[in-house]
Enzyme design. Structure first.
Site: not given
Length: 839
Positions: A412-413
Site C-alpha cells: 500500500c505504498n
C-alpha cells in the site's frame, strides 16, 4: 517470555510485524477476566454500568485527577484550565491534555480521512491561490487518498519526493510572506512502511516555524505525522516533536484490539477544524425540523460520531500494562528490534554467489547504522545467479513451506515501490492493462518486478527467527562451498513440522503428503539448524548433466513407456482429489465434466469459522483417503484409526441448505454434508470441522479466459485454485529428481523416489514425453476428441466440450501437442534450463 506469552509461535517464524504485531497471552487473559468480572454498558447512558464504561474509557484517554474528581476531558473548560492531566495514551507519547486531545477512530486510515474532511482548507479565489496539500511520495495509500477530498474543494495537491524535502531542509527554504496565514498541510511518515526508513522528526518544528517549506508558497504550514508504522517499535515524544495531527492504529503496537485507532490533535489546532456531519453523541443540541445544531464542547465529543468501540478502548489499558510489564518500555523495544534487523541485514548483504553476485537486492535509504534512521524493516527481492529477480510470489510460497510468514507486494505504498524498483508511471498503467492490481500475486511482468518481499520484527521476535529466515534464503538459493547440502531440519525446530506431524505425513495410497501449485504445500522443511559461521561462504550448485532413466513403474508399463527412454507422449497416470487438500484417488479411466475430472476437488474441509483448511494449517489432511463409487453414487472416506464413512455424491434436493463460502478469494455456493461426517472429521482432527461440497447448480468462472471459447463464455471451475486440470510431464520431474539426488551428500540411495516426487505436485494428468520441460512450449494438446488449452506448461482448460456423448480420459491415451508460435520443438525456454529449477 516468548514461550510463556507466545507459545502459539512454536514452529512458526512470524516476520510481518509491520503488518500486524502479535498480542501476548497475558494481555488477552487480563482483558477477558476484566470483561467477565465487570458489566460495561453504553457510555452514552447514565446508569451505573454506563458510568463505569465512561470512566474507564476516560481513564485510558485522560487520567483521573489525584482527588478523583471530575475527569479533565473538557479541553476548554475553565474549571480545569492550568491543571496538567494525562492518560494512558497521552502518557505513552510523553504529553498531556494541556497539549493534545485524543479522538478515537476506526484506525489510522479513518483518522487521516477525518483530517482531510475537517482541515480548514481555503479554495482558490480572487485574493489568494488557495491552500496546498503536500505529501511525501513515500506515503501510505491512506495519505495519498486524502487528495480526493482536497480535489473536491479545488485545493491543489503536491507530491514531494524525499530527496526534494531533504534539499529544502538543507537550503532552509522559507515562505516569501511569513505574515500570511493561509493554511497548508504537509504529511509525511515518521517511518516508511515500505523500507523502514525513518524520516527526521525535526522536520515538524522546521516546517511549522517556516524555516523549511515543502513547497515555496506563502502561508502557514501545519504538519500531519503519520506515526502508525513508527510507534509500533519506537517511542514518540510529542512534548518535543509537536505535530499538529498524529494518526495511530493500536493493533500495530499491541496486536489487539484491531479496528481501533486514534487521532491525536494538537489543542492549538483543534478550534480550526470544521465539522459537517454529526452523529449520535456529538450534539449538545439540535432540531429535527430545521437546520439547528450545536456541537459538544470537547474535541473528542465533537468528532466521535456514534458510540465508540468502548470495549476495545478498555482493552487498550491491558495492552499498555502488558507492554510495560514484558518489555520495560518502548526504548527497549526500539533497541531490540533494530539489533535483529541490523543482524539480518548484514547477513543478507554478505550472501554471494561464486561469481560474487549478490543473492538479494535490498531496498533501503540507510545502511542500518542506527535506529534513528532505520526501523526494523527489511525490503528486498531475491536474485538468481544471473542477477534476475525471482518473483516475490514464488518466494512467498517457498517461505510458506518453511512456515515463515513474510509480506509481499507493494505494501500500500506505490510511491516508494516505484522509486525503489524503478517502476515508471507508464509501467504502472501497462501492468494494470496486463491484469495486475494491488494485492494480487502477479510478481513479474516482462521480467520486471511489480513488488518485493518485506520482513519486519516485533518485540517478541528472537534471534532464532532471524537465523531461521537466513537459513531459508540459503536453502532456497545456496549451499556451502564444499558442495555439501544443508542438513534436514529435525522435528521441533523453528520452521519445521512437529514430530507427530512428520510421522503422520504419509497417506495410505501415496508415499508422502503432496502439494502442487493448485493446492497448498506440505510443511516439510529443509532448513539447517546451524547457520554457517561465515554466511558469505556459500555458492550455487553447479549445472548437472541430463537425467538418466530410472526403473519403470507398473503404470508406465501399462501405458507403453519404453524402458530405455521416453516413449510416445501418452497419459501414464490419472489422479483426482475429491476432497481439496486430501489424498489422491488414482484411476485408469474416468469421466470428465464441465469443471474437469468428475468430482475432482468438489469437497473441502472447513474449520468452525467456515474457512477452508489446507495442509499448511492442517497437515493431517493428507491422511484422509477418499474413494468414489460411481455406480453406487457414494464416496467412502477412510483414515487410520477411524471407521470408514460414506458420503453421497450429490445433495439431497430440498433438504439441502445452501451456504456461501470462499475459495481463492472467490465466493462459492456450497452445502454442508451433514453432522455425521462433521463429527467424524472433528474426532480425527481434534477440533470442530465440517465437510462442504460445491453446489451442483453453481458456476464458478475461471479468471483466465479460454481463447477459443465464444464471447461471453468462460471455463468453469470446481474448488481448484487456478485451472480445471494440472498436468505434469515425467521427463521434467525426472530431471528434477536427478538434481535432488545429486545434491545428496551420501549418494548411496535415491533421495526422492519418482513416484513420491510426482505425488508432491498433486497433478491430475501425468504424461510421458520426449524432453524435459517441453510442455512449456505447448499451446494446446489433444487427447482423442478432447482439446485443452495449456497455460504455463501445467494448467489445462477445456477449449471445447461436447456432452452429447460421455467423455473420458484414460491411461495410455496419446497426447498430441500443438506448439506455441516461433517455438522450436526441442528448445527449452530459458527460464526452465535445468540449472535454474527450484523445487
Amino acid at each position: 517470555m516468548r514461550e510463556r506469552e507466545f507459545g502459539r509461535l512454536a514452529g512458526t517464524v512470524y516476520l510481518d510485524h509491520a503488518g500486524a504485531t502479535l498480542f501476548p497471552q497475558s494481555q488477552l487473559t487480563s482483558f477477558t477476566n476484566d470483561l467477565m468480572e465487570n458489566v460495561y454498558g453504553n457510555p452514552h447512558s447514565q446508569n451505573i454500568s454506563s458510568k463505569l464504561t465512561h470512566d474507564t474509557v476516560e481513564h485510558v484517554r485522560y487520567r483521573f485527577r489525584e482527588d478523583h474528581g471530575q475527569l479533565n476531558g473538557q479541553v476548554h473548560n475553565d474549571e480545569h484550565q492550568g491543571q496538567r492531566t494525562t492518560g494512558r495514551i497521552l502518557e505513552h507519547f510523553h504529553t498531556s491534555t494541556e497539549d493534545y486531545s485524543v479522538i478515537f477512530t476506526a484506525g489510522s486510515t479513518a483518522a487521516l480521512k477525518l483530517v482531510a474532511e475537517a482541515f480548514p482548507w481555503v479554495s482558490p479565489g480572487p485574493e489568494s491561490n488557495g491552500s496546498r496539500f503536500c505529501y511525501l511520495t513515500d506515503s501510505h495509500t491512506s495519505v495519498v487518498g486524502m487528495r480526493k477530498v482536497t480535489t473536491a474543494m479545488n485545493v491543489t495537491s503536491i507530491p514531494v519526493r524525499p530527496e526534494d524535502v531533504c534539499a529544502a531542509e538543507t537550503r532552509g527554504t522559507a515562505a516569501s510572506d511569513p505574515d500570511c496565514q493561509l493554511p497548508h498541510l504537509f504529511c509525511y511518515p515518521a517511518q516508511s512502511n515500505f523500507s523502514g526508513t525513518r524520516y527526521p522528526l525535526s522536520w515538524i518544528g522546521e516546517v511549522k516555524a517556516g524555516r523549511m517549506c515543502p513547497v515555496s508558497v506563502p502561508g502557514k504550514w501545519f504538519v500531519l505525522l503519520d506515526a502508525a508504522s513508527y510507534v509500533s517499535t519506537s517511542p514518540l515524544d510529542l512534548s518535543v516533536h509537536q505535530a499538529d495531527f498524529v494518526p495511530l492504529s493500536f493493533y500495530k503496537i499491541f496486536g489487539f484490539p484491531t479496528g481501533l485507532g486514534a487521532l491525536l490533535v494538537n489543542n492549538r489546532v483543534a478550534p480550526l477544524l470544521r465539522k459537517t456531519y454529526f452523529g449520535g453523541g456529538t450534539a449538545a443540541a439540535y432540531l429535527a425540523g430545521e437546520d439547528f445544531y450545536i456541537p459538544r464542547q470537547s474535541v473528542a465529543e465533537r468528532f466521535e460520531d456514534g458510540t465508540i468501540s468502548f470495549l476495545d478502548v478498555i482493552a487498550l489499558k491491558h495492552g499498555f500494562d502488558a507492554l510495560e510489564r514484558l518489555t520495560g518500555g518502548m526504548e527497549n523495544i526500539k533497541q531490540h528490534t533494530f539489533t535483529l534487523a541490523q543482524y539480518t541485514y548484514t547477513a543478507l548483504c554478505a550472501l554471494r554467489y561464486p561469481s560474487g553476485a549478490p543473492v538479494v537486492r535490498i531496498y533501503s535509504d540507510s545502511e542500518f547504522s542506527s535506529p534513528e534512521v532505520q526501523g526494523p524493516v527489511i525490503n528486498f527481492n531475491v536474485l538468481d545467479h544471473s542477477g534476475n529477480i525471482i518473483g516475490y510470489s514464488q518466494v512467498d510460497k517457498m517461505a510458506s513451506l518453511y512456515n515463515i510468514h513474510v509480506r509481499t507486494g507493494c505494501f500500500c505504498n506505490t510511491g516508494a515501490c516505484q522509486r525503489h524498483l524503478g517502476i515508471s508511471d507508464e509501467m504502472v498503467r501497462r501492468h494494470l492493462e496486463a491484469g495486475h492490481v494491488c494485492g494480487d500475486d502477479v510478481d513479474l511482468i516482462d521480467g520486471h518486478p511489480t513488488g518485493s518481499v518485506r520482513i519486519s520484527f516485533g518485540y517478541m521476535s528472537i534471534l532464532e527467527d532471524a537465523q531461521a529466515f537466513l537459513r531459508f534464503i540459503i536453502a532456497m538459493q545456496l549451499h556451502q562451498c564444499d558442495g555439501q547440502p544443508l542438513p534436514q531440519t529435525t522435528p521441533g525446530e523453528v520452521g519445521a513440522p512437529s514430530e507427530s506431524e512428520a510421522q503422520d505425513a504419509v497417506p495410505a495410497t501415496v508415499d508422502r503428503c503432496s502439494s502442487s501449485p493448485q493446492e497448498d504445500a506440505p510443511t516439510d522443511s529443509g532448513v539447517s539448524n546451524d547457520l554457517p559461521t561465515t554466511v558469505a561462504a556459500v555458492g550455487l550448485r553447479p549445472p548437472l548433466p541430463m537425467a538418466t532413466r530410472t526403473q519403470q513403474t507398473p503404470s508406465e508399463k501399462a501405458a507403453g513407456v519404453l524402458d530405455g527412454g521416453f516413449g510416445p507422449r501418452v497419459i501414464t497416470n490419472l489422479y483426482l482429489y475429491p476432497i481439496k487438500s486430501c489424498a489422491a484417488f488414482e484411476v485408469t479411466k474416468w469421466p470428465i465434466g464441465s469443471q474437469g475430472l468428475l468430482y475432482d476437488r468438489s469437497w473441502m474441509v472447513v474449520n468452525h469459522n467456515g474457512v477452508c483448511l489446507s495442509q499448511k494449517q492442517e497437515p493431517r489432511l493428507c491422511l484422509i483417503q477418499p474413494f468414489i463409487d460411481l455406480q453406487q453414487k457414494i464416496m467412502v472416506i477412510k483414515a487410520k484409526g477411524m471407521e470408514p464413512i460414506v458420503v453421497p455424491l450429490e445433495e439431497n434436493g430440498e433438504r439441502t441448505q445452501i451456504c456461501q463460502s470462499k475459495v481463492c478469494a472467490d465466493r462459492v455456493n456450497t452445502y454442508n454434508c451433514g453432522e455425521k461426517i462433521s463429527s467424524w472429521l472433528s474426532r480425527f482432527f481434534g477440533h470442530p470441522c465440517q465437510l462442504l461440497k460445491q453446489s451442483s447448480n453453481f458456476q464458478r468462472s475461471a479468471k483466465k479466459r479460454v481463447k477459443d471459447q465464444s464471447a461471453g463464455s468462460t471455463a468453469t471451475l470446481s474448488l481448484v485454485n487456478e485451472a480445471q486440470y494440472l498436468l505434469i510431464n515425467r521427463p521434467s520431474v525426472l530431471e528434477l529428481q536427478q538434481q535432488l539426488n545429486a545434491s545428496d551428500a551420501n549418494g548411496k540411495e535415491e533421495l526422492f523416489p519418482m513416484k513420491e516426487l510426482i505425488s508432491r505436485f498433486r497433478a491430475n494428468i501425468i504424461t510421458s514425453g520426449t524432453s524435459p520441460f517441453e510442455e512449456e512450449t505447448w499451446d494446446e494438446i489433444s487427447v482423442g476428441s478432447l482439446r485443452f488449452q495449456v497455460n504455463f506448461g501445467v494448467y489445462l482448460m477445456h477449449t471445447s466440450l461436447d456432452f452429447s456423448s460421455p467423455a473420458f480420459l484414460s491411461v495410455g491415451s496419446q497426447v498430441l501437442p500443438v506448439l506455441k508460435e516461433n517455438t522450436e520443438h526441442h528448445e527449452l525456454p530459458a527460464s526452465t534450463k535445468h540449472q535454474d529449477v527450484i523445487f
